[in-house]
Scaffold this motif. Sequence first.
Motif, short mmCIF file in Angstrom:
data_model
loop_
_atom_site.label_atom_id
_atom_site.label_comp_id
_atom_site.label_asym_id
_atom_site.label_seq_id
_atom_site.Cartn_x
_atom_site.Cartn_y
_atom_site.Cartn_z
N ILE A 38 45.57 37.61 34.28
CA ILE A 38 44.96 38.25 35.45
C ILE A 38 43.62 37.59 35.78
N GLU A 39 42.86 37.34 34.73
CA GLU A 39 41.55 36.71 34.91
C GLU A 39 41.69 35.34 35.59
N TYR A 40 42.62 34.54 35.07
CA TYR A 40 42.86 33.21 35.62
C TYR A 40 43.30 33.29 37.08
N VAL A 41 44.24 34.17 37.30
CA VAL A 41 44.86 34.29 38.61
C VAL A 41 43.86 34.76 39.66
N LYS A 42 42.96 35.64 39.26
CA LYS A 42 41.97 36.19 40.21
C LYS A 42 41.00 35.13 40.73
N GLU A 43 40.80 34.08 39.96
CA GLU A 43 39.93 32.98 40.39
C GLU A 43 40.45 32.38 41.70
N LYS A 44 41.75 32.15 41.73
CA LYS A 44 42.35 31.48 42.88
C LYS A 44 42.83 32.48 43.92
N PHE A 45 42.90 33.71 43.52
CA PHE A 45 43.63 34.70 44.30
C PHE A 45 42.96 36.05 44.11
N PRO A 46 41.72 36.16 44.59
CA PRO A 46 40.90 37.33 44.22
C PRO A 46 41.53 38.67 44.60
N ASN A 47 42.42 38.66 45.58
CA ASN A 47 42.94 39.95 46.03
C ASN A 47 44.27 40.34 45.40
N ILE A 48 44.71 39.55 44.44
CA ILE A 48 45.99 39.89 43.83
C ILE A 48 45.86 41.20 43.07
N SER A 49 46.89 41.99 43.12
CA SER A 49 46.88 43.28 42.43
C SER A 49 47.31 43.12 40.97
N VAL A 50 46.64 43.88 40.12
CA VAL A 50 46.99 43.88 38.70
C VAL A 50 48.47 44.22 38.51
N ALA A 51 48.91 45.19 39.27
CA ALA A 51 50.31 45.61 39.16
C ALA A 51 51.27 44.47 39.49
N THR A 52 50.87 43.66 40.44
CA THR A 52 51.71 42.51 40.82
C THR A 52 51.86 41.56 39.64
N VAL A 53 50.77 41.28 38.98
CA VAL A 53 50.85 40.37 37.83
C VAL A 53 51.79 40.95 36.77
N TYR A 54 51.65 42.22 36.47
CA TYR A 54 52.55 42.84 35.50
C TYR A 54 54.00 42.78 35.96
N LYS A 55 54.21 43.03 37.25
CA LYS A 55 55.58 42.99 37.75
C LYS A 55 56.15 41.58 37.66
N VAL A 56 55.34 40.60 37.98
CA VAL A 56 55.79 39.21 37.91
C VAL A 56 56.13 38.85 36.45
N LEU A 57 55.25 39.22 35.54
CA LEU A 57 55.51 38.92 34.13
C LEU A 57 56.80 39.59 33.66
N ASP A 58 56.96 40.86 34.03
CA ASP A 58 58.16 41.59 33.63
C ASP A 58 59.43 40.93 34.12
N ILE A 59 59.42 40.56 35.39
CA ILE A 59 60.66 40.00 35.94
C ILE A 59 60.92 38.61 35.36
N PHE A 60 59.86 37.88 35.06
CA PHE A 60 60.03 36.57 34.44
C PHE A 60 60.65 36.71 33.05
N VAL A 61 60.19 37.71 32.31
CA VAL A 61 60.77 37.95 30.97
C VAL A 61 62.24 38.36 31.11
N GLU A 62 62.47 39.26 32.06
CA GLU A 62 63.84 39.75 32.28
C GLU A 62 64.80 38.61 32.63
N LYS A 63 64.30 37.67 33.43
CA LYS A 63 65.15 36.56 33.87
C LYS A 63 65.14 35.38 32.91
N GLY A 64 64.41 35.53 31.81
CA GLY A 64 64.40 34.46 30.82
C GLY A 64 63.54 33.27 31.17
#
Lengths: 136, 136
Positions: A38-64
């Motif tokens: 989240i910290e890294y991502v916010k540098e380039k993308f200050p408005n990204i939502s924390v929930a979005t990062v979690y959702k992205v991580l979850d779906i990436f894990v789910e999809k392998g």
Amino acid sequence: MNIHHKLKEKGLKITPQRLVVMEAIFQLNNHPSAENIIEYVKEKFPNISVATVYKVLDIFVEKGILKKVKTDKDVMRYEGYLERHHHLFCDETHQIKDFHNKELDAIIQNYFSKYKIKDFEIKDFQLNINGVFKAS
Amino acid sequence: MNIHHKLKEKGLKITPQRLVVMEAIFQLNNHPSAENIIEYVKEKFPNISVATVYKVLDIFVEKGILKKVKTDKDVMRYEGYLERHHHLFCDETHQIKDFHNKELDAIIQNYFSKYKIKDFEIKDFQLNINGVFKAS
DNA sequence: CTATGTAAAGATAATGATTCTCTTTTAGAA
DNA sequence: TTCTAAAAGAGAATCATTATCTTTACATAG
């Protein structure tokens, strides 16, 4: 295979948020936590939502696309390297490092090809190695 | 060695709460979570505080009376069996079972006695074996 | 056996990572 | 270009765990 292809292949839409999370994983290549990402991502993308990062991580894990690594400190970590490998856990600093060793893999693999575990079908294995890192 | 001795040996006071947590661990001998343990303990000890159970678990882990088991999924689990052993993780049910095998331990041990990991001193290792349980 | 200091238990608030809900936006196919 | 499902955003909610503070009780010594 690049990340665009990987997302396509898994039927996922290509979004800037997903690309930057993926970039974070590979830049922070030492088993980052969600917080690190989240910290890294916010540098380039200050408005990204924390929930979005979690959702992205979850779906990436789910999809392998990613794997979770759990530590005994109970913080979830993520990694993008998916080949069989093991982990070195430092008892003192709680640092995690990858450990690759085809020879050892082969030895264990070979053992399990002869010795079958009753009522269990092995799909994969990883070795957790605990100890301490020393200066070289 | 019984639990009374073990507590004494570690400089811990013997309290009914600690004894019942220990009893829970051994009765629920399938890597119970804190929640499982609290549920068990409350049967015999309805007024015990949740915080007490967590504190007891923490100090037991700190003193080497219990170990935490890390899984990729869900919460922290605990176990009272401290000899070297490995874990079978079921991909489908998320059940965990102990796996003991001195022969395999010796093979891995032997490997590490010859092959040293650079800048790392091994204290212990465990194998996580993923797969599925089959009816026998 | 009783007194006493300290470790531990109890109660509950706080924390903090993660998840949920609901609304708005957008990727990408038609 | 339009359209719709998927994804992002915002922030509340959840839930396991931890912290704080007060009370209780173990265990040592007198």
